[in-house]
Scaffold this motif. Structure first.
Motif, short mmCIF file in Angstrom:
data_model
loop_
_atom_site.label_atom_id
_atom_site.label_comp_id
_atom_site.label_asym_id
_atom_site.label_seq_id
_atom_site.Cartn_x
_atom_site.Cartn_y
_atom_site.Cartn_z
N ALA A 73 0.86 -1.20 0.00
CA ALA A 73 0.00 0.00 0.00
C ALA A 73 0.89 1.24 0.00
N PRO A 74 0.38 2.32 -0.58
CA PRO A 74 -0.91 2.43 -1.27
C PRO A 74 -0.86 1.72 -2.63
N TYR A 75 -2.01 1.16 -3.04
CA TYR A 75 -2.04 0.39 -4.27
C TYR A 75 -3.33 0.67 -5.02
N GLY A 76 -3.23 0.97 -6.29
CA GLY A 76 -4.36 1.43 -7.08
C GLY A 76 -5.27 0.35 -7.64
N PHE A 77 -4.85 -0.89 -7.60
CA PHE A 77 -5.67 -1.98 -8.12
C PHE A 77 -6.37 -2.70 -6.97
N SER A 78 -7.38 -3.50 -7.31
CA SER A 78 -8.09 -4.29 -6.30
C SER A 78 -7.09 -5.23 -5.61
N HIS A 79 -7.26 -5.38 -4.31
CA HIS A 79 -6.32 -6.18 -3.52
C HIS A 79 -6.98 -6.67 -2.24
N GLU A 80 -6.29 -7.56 -1.58
CA GLU A 80 -6.70 -8.07 -0.28
C GLU A 80 -5.63 -7.68 0.74
N ARG A 81 -6.07 -7.22 1.90
CA ARG A 81 -5.13 -6.88 2.98
C ARG A 81 -4.62 -8.16 3.62
N LEU A 82 -3.31 -8.24 3.80
CA LEU A 82 -2.73 -9.40 4.47
C LEU A 82 -2.71 -9.22 5.99
N ARG A 83 -2.68 -7.99 6.43
CA ARG A 83 -2.70 -7.70 7.87
C ARG A 83 -4.15 -7.41 8.26
N ARG A 84 -4.83 -8.44 8.72
CA ARG A 84 -6.25 -8.38 9.00
C ARG A 84 -6.52 -8.12 10.48
N ALA A 85 -7.70 -7.59 10.78
CA ALA A 85 -8.12 -7.38 12.17
C ALA A 85 -8.40 -8.72 12.85
N ASP A 86 -8.96 -9.68 12.10
CA ASP A 86 -9.22 -11.01 12.68
C ASP A 86 -7.93 -11.84 12.60
N PRO A 87 -7.92 -13.03 13.21
CA PRO A 87 -6.68 -13.83 13.24
C PRO A 87 -6.48 -14.76 12.04
N LEU A 88 -7.33 -14.70 11.01
CA LEU A 88 -7.25 -15.67 9.93
C LEU A 88 -5.90 -15.69 9.22
N TYR A 89 -5.27 -14.53 9.10
CA TYR A 89 -3.99 -14.46 8.40
C TYR A 89 -2.82 -14.22 9.36
N ASP A 90 -2.94 -14.60 10.60
CA ASP A 90 -1.80 -14.50 11.52
C ASP A 90 -0.66 -15.39 11.04
N LEU A 91 -1.01 -16.48 10.37
CA LEU A 91 -0.05 -17.41 9.78
C LEU A 91 -0.64 -17.86 8.44
N VAL A 92 0.10 -17.64 7.36
CA VAL A 92 -0.39 -17.91 6.01
C VAL A 92 0.69 -18.62 5.21
N PHE A 93 0.27 -19.69 4.51
CA PHE A 93 1.16 -20.34 3.55
C PHE A 93 0.69 -19.95 2.16
N ILE A 94 1.63 -19.52 1.33
CA ILE A 94 1.34 -19.14 -0.05
C ILE A 94 1.54 -20.36 -0.93
N THR A 95 0.57 -20.64 -1.81
CA THR A 95 0.71 -21.75 -2.74
C THR A 95 1.11 -21.21 -4.12
N ASP A 96 1.51 -22.12 -4.97
CA ASP A 96 1.91 -21.74 -6.33
C ASP A 96 0.74 -21.76 -7.30
N TRP A 97 -0.51 -21.77 -6.78
CA TRP A 97 -1.66 -21.73 -7.69
C TRP A 97 -1.60 -20.45 -8.52
N ASN A 98 -1.55 -20.59 -9.84
CA ASN A 98 -1.54 -19.46 -10.78
C ASN A 98 -0.42 -18.47 -10.43
N TRP A 99 0.72 -19.00 -10.07
CA TRP A 99 1.86 -18.20 -9.62
C TRP A 99 3.14 -18.91 -10.02
N PRO A 100 4.21 -18.27 -10.43
CA PRO A 100 4.42 -16.82 -10.46
C PRO A 100 3.89 -16.14 -11.72
#
Length: 151
Positions: A73-100
């Motif tokens: 941030a700041p970012y002009g395109f649609s995005h999802e915040r990784l630092r969330r108020a809830d605990p869902l993303y306190d620990l996140v594993f990134i997969t290679d789905w449609n990546w890189p």
């Protein structure tokens, strides 16, 4: 490792034809390519985990050259915040789905993360209890496989 771990999947079920916004978890053998954590909430789960900062985002806009990549941030395109108020993303594993090399519209942000509660569906990710997610984090390495079978 001989352990069955309950999980939740996408509200759109499991799909062999994943599309952005369909809520489905994509079929396939996916690799873990990154691990993120909230340093203000949990200690580093292992030595290759990267901290999530207040400006960290994930692009989910197919018009963006950085689609399905971590951005700041700041970012002009649609995005999802990784630092969330809830605990869902306190620990996140990134997969290679449609990546890189992301193909616009084929889905973004297919993560492994904490569930809201047992059986509560995700937006396409695979979710686990906080305790099981931590157990996994302490044992996996980059390249570990996530296998999502066609049901």
């Amino acid at each position: 490792m001989g352990r069955l771990i309950p999980c939740s999947i996408g509200k759109g079920g499991i799909s062999a034809n994943k599309r952005e916004g369909d809520g489905a978890t994509p079929v396939g053998i996916h690799r873990i390519v990154g691990m993120l954590y909230r340093p203000d909430r949990i200690p580093p789960p292992n030595d290759w985990a990267m901290p999530i900062g207040p400006r960290d985002l994930w692009s989910d806009d197919g018009r963006d050259a950085q689609y399905n990549h971590m951005v700041r941030a700041p970012y002009g395109f649609s995005h999802e915040r990784l630092r969330r108020a809830d605990p869902l993303y306190d620990l996140v594993f990134i997969t290679d789905w449609n990546w890189p090399d992301a193909i616009p519209g084929q889905g973004s942000a297919i993560f492994l993360h904490q569930w809201r509660r047992p059986g509560y569906p995700t937006e396409g990710c695979v979710a686990f209890s906080r305790q099981n997610l931590r157990w996994i984090a302490e044992r996996i390495t980059p390249g570990t496989r996530l296998i999502v079978p066609q049901l």
